[in-house]
Enzyme design. Structure first.
Site, short mmCIF file in Angstrom:
data_model
loop_
_atom_site.label_atom_id
_atom_site.label_comp_id
_atom_site.label_asym_id
_atom_site.label_seq_id
_atom_site.Cartn_x
_atom_site.Cartn_y
_atom_site.Cartn_z
N GLU A 1 5.42 -60.17 90.53
CA GLU A 1 5.75 -61.37 89.45
C GLU A 1 5.38 -60.67 88.47
O GLU A 1 6.63 -61.01 87.26
CB GLU A 1 4.92 -62.74 90.16
CG GLU A 1 6.00 -63.37 88.54
CD GLU A 1 4.53 -64.53 87.87
OE1 GLU A 1 4.44 -64.68 87.30
OE2 GLU A 1 3.47 -65.32 88.97
N GLU B 1 -0.60 -53.99 83.77
CA GLU B 1 -0.58 -55.75 84.41
C GLU B 1 -1.68 -55.95 85.11
O GLU B 1 -2.20 -57.49 84.94
CB GLU B 1 0.33 -56.30 85.62
CG GLU B 1 2.01 -55.84 84.31
CD GLU B 1 1.72 -57.00 83.62
OE1 GLU B 1 1.91 -58.09 83.59
OE2 GLU B 1 2.60 -56.49 82.13
N GLU C 1 -7.03 -62.78 83.17
CA GLU C 1 -6.76 -63.76 83.33
C GLU C 1 -7.86 -64.58 84.10
O GLU C 1 -8.42 -65.27 83.98
CB GLU C 1 -5.60 -64.28 83.57
CG GLU C 1 -4.94 -63.28 82.21
CD GLU C 1 -3.35 -63.98 83.16
OE1 GLU C 1 -3.38 -63.69 84.38
OE2 GLU C 1 -1.77 -63.64 81.62
#
Length: 843
Positions: A261, A332, A339
């Site tokens: 994603e 990413e 995160e």
């Protein structure tokens, strides 16, 4: 509400008649007679309501339920849904609903401040106020409320609410709801002489489908749904939902769906070209779906050209033609790891514990979308690309378009032009065949072909020399996992209560879960069952509120949730009790005692009448606002309804259908249907009772004891079981019938007061003007003869609803050293007393 300079009392009231020049509120909808409908096959019903409950999670005023049963709002937000990844690209109302703005730090850590990035809910579960983890933001049904109940004691104060509980169903304040049936429901009263067989035939009639919803499918298998919607004007929503999520990952792929994603979305050049057009875009991943969505203007500002082709082209590139470059993958990877570190909160850990034990029998318990750090560090672009090839193809995706799309045939042609050249599953890249997939293959639906084990591990089987295209079928509508249902006939061993103890937990909470298959709402009988459950569960809130709120209750909150989850593939009933650690036994006893009393004696006729009336009124209000529902709310509702298998109706259809089935509901049936929902608690310990899916207590390690100080908090599973059984053994008595007033002050009393005080509007001090209208804000200013200033504004935001706020000078700033806290005590006494005239708080 206490503010620094004032004390504020907020009230809601029915609107006054519309003044000249303003639209008159819409009249009540006629109630179709089920009896009359029996003569027609099928009956043609006027429009009505099919709004999501939770939906109503956070949505705009157009969807805001009047009936949330939270007695007191929590001062602290609870953790967000940890099962959905969602990168917010702009600070919008919608972005605030799905994530709470933690992305800046993660973007900085990843060194990508130049790109749009925000907190991702797969990574950051900052709390949403509603919903269990895994639930979509909407729990669609034909009623404007969720089936959850939120019951807070007067001592609840600021606290953290778990994200596992939805807000409530039923009227916000049952004691102010009219005890009478609505006039529309009484227009054609139910004829008791109708034969049960005829009634059953009518109730088995399918619900009407949304008249404006267009469905279609391309030759390559891509499904699409289009819904014209005017709010907001000149904009539309385009969502590409790929039916793959963390549940489809193998042991060495945990987090790879989330990684794809990130890489696919942020690596799209065509998406970047939309950034200057006013479009906003985002993506999220949950257990079973990955969704890429773009909120865009219909046309460009400069030349007035349609943006739909460009938006569709961007979604096509993102979903089916991403670039898995090494640089993008590394970028990413850093962002996700950053995160992951920031989301490691106690709220997230609690939610994970709850889901692990609720779904201990399947992969939902250990496939959280964020993934595992040690695996995220290892994947190379080839491994990520193989997962994409396995699941990302048109036949395994659905495109949703909702917004100001006037030319439907043209939109269909543009969809075909953009996506028709994308290969179908049958024409996908060749994949190796060979060794079997292993034991985990039984958890996938559909069965994956042989040879995928090689693509998962990077190993090559002896058959890799023979490459051939494989036929990839559409993924199941719900997670392809097996559940152990909490049903009486299911043979399984009872699970002892589980205790999760952590030094960061401050209060005691216990969650009792029941898990059953989703009951699809497709016929009038299904809708009728939902309505009866809502009425039954609404009573629990009011009973605990009136019985314990004015005393010194042992609990902080008692919450009952009954909701569907398309992302978890089941319906879960949850009783959650929160209390101070020293009161946990008494809190459990009170909660299970009230559940048993409701189950054994049921609701009273007055309760059924009040809650039915409140639900119908809310349904009517939402039906009247059919043209002001934002596209994103309609779209989320449709997506979740599809996942659950519910019939999608518009607001008018749902309201009319609700009126129709309301005529047939009886008190006996309400109590029978509702009792089945509560049996896993009320009959706990009995051989015939359905077993709870899980009982999980989250408790602190240390507690403060007056006179002793810090002490270890001791608790064991046997004590929890004993407390539940002790509460069930307490004597129970039926609920007395409560006479609820239709009005708090009669018209004659009001006239007498007007004669006595002679109220009037007087000129402002500076001149003789008695009425000032502000053209920019639409606010009218006046002043009463007793000096009270009045500001009012007529709006069309919510049909037939008004809000009044009385602001009194004072507040805590008026307190001196000898009266500290007096304003708080006084205002709390007013709000908690709840007495008006000769009526009690309960009335």
């Amino acid at each position: 509400v206490i503010e620094g300079e004032s004390s504020v009392l907020s009230l809601s009231y029915p609107p006054l008649p519309s003044p000249p020049g303003h639209p008159t509120p819409m009249a009540s909808f006629p109630s179709p007679s089920i009896v009359a409908a029996a003569a027609a096959a099928p009956p043609r019903l006027a429009p009505g309501l099919s709004l999501s409950a939770a939906a109503v999670h956070h949505s705009s005023h157009a969807f805001r339920p009047r009936a949330s049963l939270a007695l007191r709002p929590s001062a602290t937000a609870s953790p967000a849904n940890p099962l959905r990844c969602s990168h917010r690209r702009a600070v919008t109302p919608r972005s605030r609903r799905r994530t709470q703005g933690l992305g800046a730090a993660s973007a900085s850590a990843a060194g990508i401040l130049g790109e749009e990035r925000d907190g991702c809910l797969s990574c950051f579960p900052r709390s949403r106020r509603r919903g269990r983890p895994g639930l979509a933001r909407f729990a669609p049904c034909a009623l404007p409320h969720t089936s959850g109940l939120s019951l807070h004691s007067r001592r609840s104060g600021p606290k953290t609410r778990r994200s596992h509980i939805l807000r409530a169903a039923g009227p916000d304040e049952p004691h102010v709801a009219s005890p009478t049936w609505s006039e529309a429901a009484l227009d054609k009263p139910y004829d008791p002489t109708i034969r049960n067989e005829a009634l059953e035939d009518v109730l088995d009639t399918p619900l009407p489908s949304h008249p404006k919803l267009i469905r279609g499918q391309l030759k390559n298998g891509l499904r699409y749904l289009i819904l014209p919607n005017k709010v907001p004007a000149d904009r539309f929503e385009a969502h590409m939902e790929v039916h793959v999520g963390s549940i489809d990952e193998e042991e060495d792929e945990q987090g790879i769906a989330h990684m794809i994603e990130h890489v696919a979305f942020l690596g799209s050049k065509k998406r970047e070209k939309l950034l200057g057009t006013g479009a906003r875009s985002n993506a999220y991943t949950d257990f079973h779906h990955t969704v890429f969505h773009i909120h865009s203007p219909t046309k460009t500002k400069e030349y007035g050209e349609s943006l739909l082709p460009s938006v569709l082209d961007a979604l096509n590139e993102i979903a089916f033609h991403p670039k898995f470059s090494s640089s993008r993958v590394e970028k990413e990877r850093r962002a996700i790891l950053s995160e992951l570190q920031m989301m490691n909160t106690i709220e997230y850990r609690v939610d994970c514990q709850l889901l692990q034990h609720l779904h201990s029998e399947n992969k939902l318990s250990n496939r959280f979308p964020i993934g595992l750090e040690e695996q995220i560090l290892k994947w190379d672009p080839d491994k990520i690309r193989r997962f994409h090839e396995r699941w990302y193809y048109p036949a395994n995706a659905t495109l949703y378009l909702v917004g100001e799309i006037d030319d439907i045939p043209r939109a269909v042609r543009e969809i075909e032009a953009v996506f028709e050249h994308t290969l179908s599953g049958n024409e996908g890249a060749p994949m190796s065949t060979g060794s079997p997939f292993g034991a985990m293959a039984s958890l996938f639906a559909p069965k994956l072909p042989g040879g995928l084990a090689a693509s998962l591990t990077g190993e090559r089987s002896p058959a890799t020399d023979k490459l051939k295209p494989i036929k990839r079928e559409r993924q199941a509508v719900r997670p392809p996992v097996e559940h152990k249902w909490s049903l009486p006939e299911v043979d399984q061993a009872a699970k002892p209560p589980v205790i999760f103890q952590h030094e960061l937990i401050q209060s005691f909470s216990i969650n009792m879960f029941c898990k059953i298959p989703v009951n699809q709402v497709r016929t009038y009988k299904d809708l009728r069952s939902v309505l009866m459950k809502r009425i039954f569960l609404s009573a629990l809130h009011f009973r605990i509120n009136t019985r314990y709120k004015s005393s010194n209750p042992p609990f902080t909150s008692v919450e009952l949730d009954h909701s569907d989850s398309g992302r978890e593939g089941c319906t879960v009933t949850t009783l959650t009790v929160t209390a101070e650690p020293q009161n946990w036994k008494s809190a459990i006893k009170v909660a299970v005692h009230e559940v048993r009393r409701l189950k054994e004696f049921g609701v009273t006729m007055g309760e059924m009448t009040r809650y039915m009336d409140a639900l119908i009124k809310d349904s009517e209000q939402l039906a009247m606002m059919i043209d002001s529902v934002p596209s994103v709310d309609n779209l989320d509702f449709i997506m979740e309804s599809d996942a659950l298998g519910h019939t999608v109706m518009d607001q008018l259809q749902g309201h009319d259908s609700l009126l129709g089935v309301a005529e047939t509901v009886t008190l006996e049936e309400v109590n029978t249907v509702g009792a089945e929902v509560l049996e896993f608690i009320s009959d706990f310990g009995k051989p015939s009772a359905p077993l709870p899916a899980a009982i999980v207590a989250c408790v602190p390690k240390k507690v403060h004891i007056d006179g002793v100080g810090e002490s270890s908090f001791e608790i064991c599973p046997e004590e929890i079981t004993e407390s539940m059984k002790a509460g069930l053994e307490e004597p129970i008595y039926p609920e007395p019938e409560l006479e609820v007033p239709k009005e708090l002050i009669t018209q004659s009393e009001l006239e007498d007061l007007k004669v006595q005080h002679r109220p009037s509007f007087v000129p402002f001090k500076e001149d003789d003007v008695v009425k000032v209208f502000d053209n920019e804000t639409g606010i009218t200013q006046r002043r009463l003869s007793n000096g009270i200033s009045v500001n009012y504004k007529i709006t069309q935001n919510e049909a037939r609803v008004g809000v009044m706020r009385l602001i009194v000078g004072g507040g805590r700033a008026t307190e001196d050293s000898e009266s500290k806290g007096s304003v708080i005590v006084g205002v709390r006494t007013l709000s908690e007393g709840g007495c008006v005239g000769n009526f009690s708080r309960e009335q």
